[in-house]
Design an enzyme around this catalytic site. Structure first.
Site, mmCIF file in Angstrom:
data_model
loop_
_atom_site.group_PDB
_atom_site.id
_atom_site.type_symbol
_atom_site.label_atom_id
_atom_site.label_comp_id
_atom_site.label_asym_id
_atom_site.label_seq_id
_atom_site.Cartn_x
_atom_site.Cartn_y
_atom_site.Cartn_z
ATOM 1 C CD GLU A 119 4.226 0.642 6.857
ATOM 2 O OE1 GLU A 119 5.084 0.919 7.725
ATOM 3 O OE2 GLU A 119 3.853 1.450 5.968
ATOM 4 C CG ASP B 140 -0.233 0.091 2.531
ATOM 5 O OD1 ASP B 140 0.820 -0.555 2.674
ATOM 6 O OD2 ASP B 140 -0.717 0.806 3.438
#
Length: 362
Positions: free
Chosen positions: A132, A70
């Site tokens: 994350e 991400d």
């Protein structure tokens, strides 16, 4: 299909071109799963939008190559572009070029090209995880650890976080407290009828402002701690005494402190007065460098003996809690993380790729 065996520079660009801000990782996870399942003789597992692929060659040690897929929100910086940076270097620009699709590209390329190669000297696990860049509750690595801890067994873990092609060992822990003061609202012309909540925070603000942070050496790495107010809010109207004031205080602490020890120190420094309370908004332990472990020392040697402390918190801490030594090792300057002009010199991608292959084939 993504070409995982392509040059890591080209693979970085391809990954950046698949927009994947936090909570929107399904597309990139689907494409990575397809590409990983095309590799012969490897086990591929998926939990949510997190992928874990493993070789089973029977080597004495297993290296985990992990990275998040991400990014922070797109800022008109996808798709990627290639050009020259301020220093005249051939450079990739785009969201994720530093944090951390270049590191992920290097790791995926190593896994794909070495999984069945004769020169491979260690079994490999590659972890591509979601969530994350947001709160810990969404972290894909955390979810896998809770649901399938056996997928994460290994002897050493490498995180592809940007480290300027140098090993950044361990990481600092972090605690974020929400400090809240309550008062009584009143008209500012009759302030004696009220109780100013913001004023109650004044001594706490002073304590933070006057705090002298510690610099400490842990296992050969120097860590700089920091205690800071990172957000504050109060106010009703310009003629009104506020009845509520609150702020976030963040403590970044060296990995020689536990979370409990860090919290106790933090509360001692803040010295909250009567009427001011706290709640823990977030708390994550740090990770000691682990440079004394032979399998880590071997990686340090492969990089020419260069290493330094990691100041920010990264998921190396999650591996440390599992008893697995972990380091950060990836291309890119961390100073460009989350910036609109995020960029990574392509030479760094090549350098990390070459060092990693040398290490994995030793």
């Amino acid at each position: 299909m993504l070409e995982l065996t392509a040059d890591p520079i080209d693979l970085t660009a391809a990954l950046v071109d698949i927009a994947s801000p936090s909570h929107e990782e399904k597309d990139i996870a689907d494409q990575l799963e397809e590409a990983l399942r095309a590799i012969d003789n490897v086990e591929v597992n998926r939990h949510g939008n997190t992928l874990v692929a493993r070789t089973h060659r029977g080597f004495d040690s297993r290296v985990i190559l992990a990275g998040h897929i991400d990014t922070v929100p797109i800022a008109d910086n996808v798709p990627s572009t290639r050009g020259v940076d301020a220093q005249g270097r051939d450079t990739l620009f785009g969201c994720g070029t530093v944090d951390m699709k270049s590191g992920m590209a290097v790791y995926l390329n190593a896994f794909a090209t070495l999984a069945n190669a004769e020169e491979l000297g260690k079994d490999l696990t590659v972890v591509c995880y979601e969530g994350e860049e947001v709160a810990s509750e969404f972290n894909g690595l955390r979810h896998v650890n809770e649901a399938h801890p056996e997928w994460l067994r290994g002897d050493v873990a490498l995180l592809g976080e940007p480290s300027g092609s140098v090993i950044e060992a361990g990481c600092q822990g972090t605690i974020r407290l929400r400090i809240t003061a309550h008062g009584v609202r009143a008209h500012s012309a009759r302030s004696w009828l009220g109780d100013n909540a913001m004023h109650k925070l004044a001594p706490v603000i002073t304590n933070v402002a006057e705090y002298e942070a510690r610099v400490v050496e842990v296992d050969g790495c120097e860590y700089h701690e920091g205690l800071n107010i990172v957000f504050a809010e109060s106010g009703v109207a310009t003629n009104t005494i506020p009845d509520l004031a609150w702020m976030f205080v963040n403590f970044r602490f060296a990995p020689d402190r536990s979370v409990d020890e860090a919290l106790a120190h933090m509360l001692e420094v803040l010295d909250l007065p009567e009427g001011v309370e706290y709640e823990i908004d977030d708390a994550c332990s740090g990770a000691r460098p682990g440079l004394d472990r032979p399998v880590v020392a071997e990686l340090v040697a492969a990089t020419g003996g260069k290493f330094r402390a990691k100041y920010g918190w990264t998921d190396v801490a999650r591996f440390s809690e599992l008893g697995i030594p972990a380091v950060n090792f990836g291309p890119g300057d961390p100073a460009f993380c989350h910036k609109k002009d995020e960029q990574c010199p392509v030479a760094m991608i090549t350098e990390v790729s070459q060092v990693l292959r040398t290490y994995l084939c030793s």
